[in-house]
Design a protein around this motif. Structure first.
Motif, short mmCIF file in Angstrom:
data_model
loop_
_atom_site.label_atom_id
_atom_site.label_comp_id
_atom_site.label_asym_id
_atom_site.label_seq_id
_atom_site.Cartn_x
_atom_site.Cartn_y
_atom_site.Cartn_z
N UNK A 69 -19.04 -43.79 78.16
CA UNK A 69 -18.96 -44.63 76.97
C UNK A 69 -20.16 -44.44 76.06
N UNK A 70 -21.34 -44.25 76.65
CA UNK A 70 -22.53 -43.99 75.84
C UNK A 70 -22.41 -42.65 75.12
N UNK A 71 -21.94 -41.64 75.85
CA UNK A 71 -21.81 -40.31 75.27
C UNK A 71 -20.72 -40.29 74.20
N UNK A 72 -19.67 -41.09 74.42
CA UNK A 72 -18.58 -41.16 73.44
C UNK A 72 -19.09 -41.65 72.09
N UNK A 73 -20.01 -42.63 72.10
CA UNK A 73 -20.56 -43.13 70.84
C UNK A 73 -21.36 -42.05 70.12
N UNK A 74 -22.01 -41.15 70.88
CA UNK A 74 -22.71 -40.00 70.27
C UNK A 74 -21.72 -38.97 69.75
N UNK A 75 -20.63 -38.81 70.46
CA UNK A 75 -19.61 -37.85 70.05
C UNK A 75 -19.06 -38.18 68.66
N UNK B 206 -20.43 -39.19 66.17
CA UNK B 206 -21.32 -38.76 65.09
C UNK B 206 -21.19 -37.27 64.80
N UNK B 207 -20.62 -36.51 65.77
CA UNK B 207 -20.53 -35.05 65.61
C UNK B 207 -19.12 -34.56 65.31
N UNK B 208 -18.15 -35.03 66.09
CA UNK B 208 -16.77 -34.52 65.95
C UNK B 208 -15.80 -35.68 66.02
N UNK B 209 -14.58 -35.41 65.60
CA UNK B 209 -13.53 -36.42 65.67
C UNK B 209 -12.82 -36.31 67.01
N UNK B 210 -12.72 -37.41 67.77
CA UNK B 210 -12.05 -37.36 69.07
C UNK B 210 -10.56 -37.11 68.91
N UNK B 211 -9.95 -36.50 69.94
CA UNK B 211 -8.50 -36.29 69.93
C UNK B 211 -7.88 -37.07 71.09
N UNK C 22 -14.89 -33.02 75.33
CA UNK C 22 -13.87 -33.48 76.28
C UNK C 22 -14.18 -33.03 77.70
N UNK C 23 -14.71 -31.80 77.83
CA UNK C 23 -15.02 -31.26 79.16
C UNK C 23 -16.10 -32.10 79.85
N UNK C 24 -17.18 -32.44 79.13
CA UNK C 24 -18.26 -33.21 79.76
C UNK C 24 -17.82 -34.66 80.01
#
Length: 564
Positions: free
Chosen positions: A327-333, A335-340, A311-313
């Motif tokens: 938006x590009x980084x969000x698609x990578x996110x 794969x690692x964690x669940x967004x809130x 969220x910070x980045x």
């Protein structure tokens, strides 16, 4: 005894064991025969592990005659620890209705709940009750009462209580220090700090953070050096909580110099494997200090990233207008964690700043069905602002009308600003009436509508609106900008000429504007007190105007380069 043994060791294994014991008791029907004793133990078990609702459910199953002061206090303190002060006050109210006498430990929780809610009158009544009943003012009780008075701005009462204390701990001094800094100024705060007979890490941190936030960089550095060279911190180093506090202060004040020093200290003290909270605070600090590349580098070097770090980045990139990167980084996110819910505030903000209207609308619509997140007021505000800036006011109004919760001033304020940008005066008038009902003293909305009237050629209505503000004695507070130069903070407002170096810096600004134009060789937009000036045909057109410009009237904060 097994439940109490699980309560003594607050680790995941004992939590699981305690829950299994509870399930066994329910299954075998033993709670029906020993309801009082076993349920009391279970209340303390769940409260210790910070499960307030589970503790409350078990609490309700105890026969009322068997509930004592300790049980009530345990449940109440559990709610306070879990940031549920309203529920804690409700428990205290029910406790008094049942004629159960509170003890001094109960009032520690009461004062803590009142301090978080600003309910000083309730806390004051509790203080008086303790005096009438002759309950002992042990150090923890006095500290909690002082903290309540300090946070509610009642420094006289806090100081009186402090002076009456027979035994003062380092926490007592630190509580008063926080109040003196907040309500009496940093100079008085330093005097209090210097006379403290003992200092803990909280006291040092309070003083350093105060210096950073008010722009006293040299004093902050001096205090940090004294702190790190003291015997305790020299051998054990500063905790990650303290480092995060320093970095948070740098983020709020824009003090990159101290932020870089904290970064270097953290690497030296902790090595390359910095605590995830420190790395997250570094990302936030570099982003808010205009160093997004440094923030990205910190993020890339993290071996473990939780949702807060992501969220910070994302927030930092959105702040810097890098919507496509977000938006590009969000698609990578994913794969690692669940967004809130905070993640999507950053995503929608990025779409807003980068004009990605359709993408933002799609993410907003997918919040519930795809990601299982209930939209909050902040998401609606982002969406209304996104559609409004794009001129899609009808869709923005539909979003507001379909909100399951009443729109607040941020949602309606965004819609009003969009009306101003696109000349929708009639709609703006209706929105202003609702905004006045919500926040009658906010002048920004009146000024927005007044500017809309002016642009629409309705000067009489504009003058009338400003006259209404003037007759009510309401004045618009000017926006302030600040910059750090050689460890000092300099403040400016639009059209401000009060700074002693104004005359010296004017020629430099003149030269800087010309240099900017020469570098970009593109469209230059400069705003003075009258209007916007646009230059598209090279320096030959710009430089004659620069010679005749009234620099004293130029708005420094509104120089914009439009690079083609």
């Amino acid at each position: 005894s097994l439940i109490r043994a699980c309560t003594r060791e607050t680790i995941p294994q004992t939590l699981e064991q305690g829950q299994k014991l509870h399930a066994t008791l329910v299954k075998n029907g033993l709670l029906a025969f020993h309801a009082s004793f076993l349920n009391n133990a279970l209340v303390h078990f769940y409260a210790t592990f910070d499960f307030p609702f589970s503790a409350h459910k078990v609490f309700d199953e105890i026969p009322k005659p068997c509930v004592d002061t300790v049980d009530w206090t345990t449940l109440m303190s559990c709610y306070v620890r879990n940031h549920l002060p309203h529920e804690a006050l409700s428990i205290f109210s029910f406790m008094r209705e049942e004629d159960v006498e509170p003890d001094e430990v109960t009032f520690v929780s009461l004062f803590a709940a009142c301090s978080r809610l600003g309910k000083v009158m309730i806390g004051e009544q509790g203080h008086v009750y303790m005096i009438k009943k002759g309950l002992p003012f042990i150090v923890t009780v006095s500290n909690a009462a002082m903290d309540m008075y300090v946070k509610c701005g009642r420094m006289e009462d806090a100081r009186r209580l402090f002076d009456e204390m027979r035994e003062k701990s380092v926490v007592s001094w630190s509580v008063m220090l926080s109040g003196v800094i907040r309500w009496e100024g940093i100079k008085n705060g330093r005097c209090w700090f210097d006379q403290m007979p003992m200092r803990n890490e909280v006291a040092w941190t309070l003083m350093v953070v105060a210096y950073i936030e008010t722009g006293f960089t040299r004093e902050a550095f001096s205090l940090i050096c004294n702190m790190t060279w003291s015997s305790v911190y020299y051998y054990f180093g500063l905790s990650y909580v303290t480092l995060c506090s320093f970095l948070s202060a740098c983020s709020r004040s824009g003090d990159l110099m101290v932020g870089k020093w904290v970064h270097a200290y953290a690497i030296k003290a902790m090595g390359k494997e910095l605590h995830v909270m420190v790395r997250t605070a570094l990302i936030d600090m570099y982003s808010k200090c205009g160093r997004i590349e440094a923030a990205s580098k910190v993020f890339e070097n993290m071996s473990y990233r939780n949702v807060v770090a992501w969220n910070a980045i994302l927030s930092g990139l959105a702040m810097h207008g890098r919507g496509k990167c977000v938006l590009e980084l969000f698609s990578w996110m994913l794969k690692e964690v669940k967004p809130d819910d905070i993640t999507f505030i950053s995503v929608l903000s990025a779409c807003n700043h980068s004009g990605l209207v359709d993408q933002g609308y799609r993410y907003f619509k997918d919040l519930g069905p795809r990601y299982g997140i209930t939209p909050k007021i902040e998401h609606y505000a982002c969406m209304v602002d996104l559609l409004g800036r794009a001129g899609r006011l009808k869709e923005a109004v539909v979003v507001v009308m379909e909100m399951p919760i009443p729109p607040n001033e941020f949602v309606l304020g965004s819609l009003l600003a969009a009306c101003g940008q696109h000349g929708k005066v009639h709609l703006g008038e209706h929105i202003l009436q609702e905004l006045i009902r919500i926040d009658p003293l906010n002048t920004e909305y009146h000024v927005l509508l007044s500017n809309m009237y002016t642009l629409a050629g309705r000067q009489k209505e504009a003058d009338s609106l400003r006259q209404v503000l003037k007759s009510r004695g309401i004045m618009k507070v000017p926006g302030m900008s600040s910059i750090h130069v050689d460890g000092q903070v300099h403040h400016f407002s639009s059209g401000d000429k009060s700074h002693p170096r104004t005359q010296d810096e004017m020629p430099r600004f003149h030269s800087a504007v010309k240099r900017l134009f020469d570098i970009y060789k593109s469209e230059l937009v400069i705003r003075d007190c009258a209007c916007f000036h646009t230059f598209k045909h090279g320096s030959s057109v710009l430089r004659p105007w620069l010679k005749n410009v009234n620099w004293h009237k130029l708005y420094f904060s509104a120089v914009t380069l439009v690079v083609g």
